[in-house]
Design an enzyme around this catalytic site. Structure first.
Site, mmCIF file in Angstrom:
data_model
loop_
_atom_site.group_PDB
_atom_site.id
_atom_site.type_symbol
_atom_site.label_atom_id
_atom_site.label_comp_id
_atom_site.label_asym_id
_atom_site.label_seq_id
_atom_site.Cartn_x
_atom_site.Cartn_y
_atom_site.Cartn_z
ATOM 1 N N GLU A 14 0.460 -1.479 0.329
ATOM 2 C CA GLU A 14 0.012 0.106 -0.189
ATOM 3 C C GLU A 14 0.867 0.682 -0.148
ATOM 4 O O GLU A 14 0.829 2.704 -0.922
ATOM 5 C CB GLU A 14 -0.779 -0.250 0.832
ATOM 6 C CG GLU A 14 -2.181 -1.398 1.599
ATOM 7 C CD GLU A 14 -2.440 -1.327 2.890
ATOM 8 O OE1 GLU A 14 -3.371 -1.242 2.773
ATOM 9 O OE2 GLU A 14 -2.107 -0.929 3.843
ATOM 10 N N ASP A 201 -12.608 -4.434 -2.569
ATOM 11 C CA ASP A 201 -13.065 -5.094 -2.445
ATOM 12 C C ASP A 201 -14.660 -4.692 -1.708
ATOM 13 O O ASP A 201 -14.792 -3.805 -1.182
ATOM 14 C CB ASP A 201 -13.033 -6.393 -1.574
ATOM 15 C CG ASP A 201 -12.488 -6.367 0.239
ATOM 16 O OD1 ASP A 201 -11.098 -5.614 0.232
ATOM 17 O OD2 ASP A 201 -13.222 -6.363 0.783
HETATM 18 N N1 ADE Z 1 -8.763 -4.086 4.024
HETATM 19 C C1 ADE Z 1 -9.220 -4.267 2.513
HETATM 20 N N2 ADE Z 1 -10.632 -5.495 2.027
HETATM 21 C C2 ADE Z 1 -10.864 -5.437 3.177
HETATM 22 C C3 ADE Z 1 -12.208 -5.823 3.857
HETATM 23 N N3 ADE Z 1 -12.884 -6.241 3.728
HETATM 24 N N4 ADE Z 1 -11.885 -5.633 5.414
HETATM 25 C C4 ADE Z 1 -11.019 -5.408 6.358
HETATM 26 N N5 ADE Z 1 -10.041 -4.898 6.152
HETATM 27 C C5 ADE Z 1 -9.399 -4.755 4.258
#
Ligand code: ADE
Length: 251
Positions: A14, A201
């Site tokens: 990141e 996501d």
């Molecule tokens: N970082 C990236 N996606 C995530 C998710 N779905 N839950 C927690 N941390 C995350």
């Protein structure tokens, strides 16, 4: 005046695009050789920058993530660099039902909460949920045309039904694993803090979060870097109160 911004990342993947884009040096073990945390420091315009990473779990050759490393890293970073703004930066899940899309970059709003802390005892119930007020960065969001969403922190990448219910009840748009802990520690030091999170996501889609995360990590980190540089350039030389007010930020 904002003249030292400390940006706290969990994962190297990141942070690396930002370190490279800002022409900062390789992160170093400035907190001691026995600690995994790393920092990369430099100058951009009128602002000093410190980018701080959680570092590697050498037992498994992966980055540390989550709230324990977030708390300790933030404490070390704030004590050492004495920034006047802390930014928890990184990737996150987002709720499509609340308007999030892959690659979106969100600024925090309203407050920081935890969604997986269930302690049904008066006082402890609210305390463990965080509920830390967020800095007002509405003007910054408007000036840079960034979305804002309530950020909820927990300790899992996937999402169980109780967690989904808690996030629904809180009105969360963004689900991640560090921001509330960074906010707590920055608050102990009386240091203003906000969060900037890029969506890897969609947590309310049928596809597993980890598959989406791995697929979209590079693109989200790229988008995050782009917006982080704009945030740094807009905040440097301004006052914390200015971030609430678009007209204080744009000519
Ligand atoms: N970082 C990236 N996606 C995530 C998710 N779905 N839950 C927690 N941390 C995350």
């Amino acid at each position: 005046m904002i003249n030292h911004i400390c940006i706290i990342f969990a994962m190297g993947a990141e942070a690396e695009p930002a370190i490279s884009k800002l022409s900062l040096p390789e992160p170093q073990a400035v907190f001691g050789d026995h600690l995994p945390m790393r920092a990369s420091t430099g100058q951009r315009g009128s602002a000093q920058l410190s980018i701080v990473l959680f570092g590697t779990d050498d037992r498994h050759s992966v980055d540390h993530i989550g709230t324990e490393a977030a708390s300790l890293t933030t404490h070390l970073a704030v004590e050492r660099f004495k920034p006047n703004l802390v930014i928890s930066a990184g990737t996150a899940g987002g709720f499509a039902s609340r308007g999030a899309a892959i690659g979106d970059v969100y600024l925090a709003c309203d407050r920081f909460v935890y969604h997986d802390r269930r302690v049904n005892i008066p006082g402890f119930d609210r305390s463990t949920q965080g509920q830390y007020p967020a800095m007002n960065v509405t003007g910054l969001a408007e000036a840079l045309q960034l979305k804002q969403g309530l950020i909820s922190t927990g300790s899992a990448l996937d999402m169980h039904d109780e967690d989904a219910q808690a996030m629904h009840d809180q009105g969360a748009t963004i689900k991640e694993m560090e921001a509330a802990a960074v906010r707590w520690v920055a608050g102990l030091h009386n240091t203003p803090m906000t969060a900037l999170k890029a969506v890897t996501d969609l947590v309310d889609s049928p596809h597993p979060a980890h598959e989406q995360f791995l697929k979209n990590l590079a693109q989200a980190s790229h988008n995050l870097t782009h917006e982080l540089v704009r945030v740094i350039d807009t905040c440097a030389g301004k006052f914390i109160e200015d971030l609430a007010n678009r007209s204080a930020l744009v000519d």
